[in-house]
Write an enzyme that holds these catalytic residues in place. Structure first.
Site, PDB file in Angstrom:
ATOM      1  N   GLY A  82       0.870  -1.149   0.007  1.00 20.30           N
ATOM      2  CA  GLY A  82      -0.178  -0.077  -0.036  1.00 20.30           C
ATOM      3  C   GLY A  82       0.732   1.349  -0.018  1.00 20.30           C
ATOM      4  N   THR A  84       3.587   1.567  -2.539  1.00 14.34           N
ATOM      5  CA  THR A  84       4.574   1.704  -3.805  1.00 14.34           C
ATOM      6  C   THR A  84       4.167   3.076  -4.488  1.00 14.34           C
ATOM      7  OG1 THR A  84       4.476  -0.722  -3.921  1.00 14.34           O
ATOM      8  CG2 THR A  84       4.951   0.702  -5.962  1.00 14.34           C
ATOM      9  N   GLU A 144       0.724 -11.823  -4.079  1.00 17.78           N
ATOM     10  CA  GLU A 144       0.643 -11.749  -5.828  1.00 17.78           C
ATOM     11  C   GLU A 144      -0.068 -13.001  -6.061  1.00 17.78           C
ATOM     12  OE1 GLU A 144       4.944 -11.482  -6.250  1.00 17.78           O
ATOM     13  OE2 GLU A 144       4.727  -9.591  -5.080  1.00 17.78           O
TER      14      GLU A 144
HETATM   15  O1  LIG Z   1       7.114  -7.101  -7.809  1.00 19.10           O
HETATM   16  C1  LIG Z   1       7.057  -6.888  -6.812  1.00 19.10           C
HETATM   17  C2  LIG Z   1       8.053  -7.332  -5.917  1.00 19.10           C
HETATM   18  O2  LIG Z   1       9.036  -8.354  -6.703  1.00 19.10           O
HETATM   19  C3  LIG Z   1       7.666  -8.019  -4.560  1.00 19.10           C
HETATM   20  O3  LIG Z   1       7.415  -9.514  -4.435  1.00 19.10           O
HETATM   21  C4  LIG Z   1       6.080  -6.229  -6.113  1.00 19.10           C
HETATM   22  O4  LIG Z   1       4.633  -6.775  -6.612  1.00 19.10           O
HETATM   23  C5  LIG Z   1       5.922  -4.779  -6.707  1.00 19.10           C
HETATM   24  O5  LIG Z   1       7.158  -4.286  -6.097  1.00 19.10           O
HETATM   25  C6  LIG Z   1       4.845  -3.888  -6.141  1.00 19.10           C
HETATM   26  O6  LIG Z   1       4.857  -4.107  -4.736  1.00 19.10           O
HETATM   27  P1  LIG Z   1       3.325  -3.974  -4.070  1.00 19.10           P
HETATM   28  O7  LIG Z   1       2.822  -2.594  -4.466  1.00 19.10           O
HETATM   29  O8  LIG Z   1       3.748  -3.650  -2.277  1.00 19.10           O
HETATM   30  O9  LIG Z   1       2.488  -4.915  -3.962  1.00 19.10           O
END
Ligand SMILES: O=C([C@H](O)CO)[C@H](O)[C@H](O)COP(=O)(O)O
Length: 177
Positions: A82, A84, A144
């Site tokens: 939350g 990025t 994810e």
């Molecule tokens: O690609 C990512 C990283 O490899 C972490 O596993 C994340 O999905 C990307 O950095 C976005 O982060 P969030 O907005 O905190 O999901």
């Protein structure tokens, strides 16, 4: 062994999270914008595709053909943290124009969560969190995976709630593949 670990961790997702309010939110939103970075964004893109096949206008933020977001639109953000940077900015812009924000995340204590009208909590930890007991997987992996599965399960719930058939969806599948 690791297959079992991942499948067990995915079971941390509760199965009753697609409540009527969220189904109604999507049903009432003619245009739905979807934003995520990195792997979270890749997983959310699969939901954007399904939304199109469910008959919605879905736009992936970052594509050059995307229109301007307005007050009547819904912005879905998937972000484990939350926090990025570019997503925080997207949420701020959406808030300024009065769009509704639905965040998929791992917690409610974040900059984007505070700007969101709807927050769905998924299994996993923030990519910024240290290794803990939530998951044996690195960084945001569990979150994810959960984004992808939640999108698929929401799609099934939406089909059942609004009696959308697979043939309706197939008719809206890309024929430029
Ligand atoms: O690609 C990512 C990283 O490899 C972490 O596993 C994340 O999905 C990307 O950095 C976005 O982060 P969030 O907005 O905190 O999901």
């Amino acid at each position: 062994m690791n297959w079992q670990t991942v499948l067990t961790e995915l079971a941390q997702n509760v199965d009753d999270m697609n409540d009527e309010a969220l189904l109604g939110l999507v049903n009432q939103s003619e245009r739905i914008f979807l934003a995520g970075a990195g792997r979270s964004g890749l997983a959310l893109k699969s939901f954007a595709m399904r939304l199109t096949q469910l008959g919605k206008q879905a736009f992936v933020v970052g594509e050059t053909t995307i229109p301007a977001i307005t007050a009547s639109d819904l912005l879905v953000i998937a972000s484990s943290s939350g926090e990025t940077t570019q997503l925080v900015q997207f949420a701020a812009t959406a808030s300024e124009v009065g769009a509704t924000i639905w965040l998929w995340s791992t917690g409610t204590d974040s900059t984007i969560a505070r700007q969101s009208q709807f927050v769905t909590l998924l299994a996993g930890k923030s990519k910024f969190a240290d290794a803990d007991t939530t998951t044996k997987q690195p960084m945001g992996s569990l979150f994810e995976q959960s984004v992808w599965l939640f999108g698929d399960i929401f799609t099934m719930d939406y089909m059942q709630r609004y009696q959308i058939t697979e043939s309706f969806m197939k008719a809206r599948h890309s024929n430029l593949e």
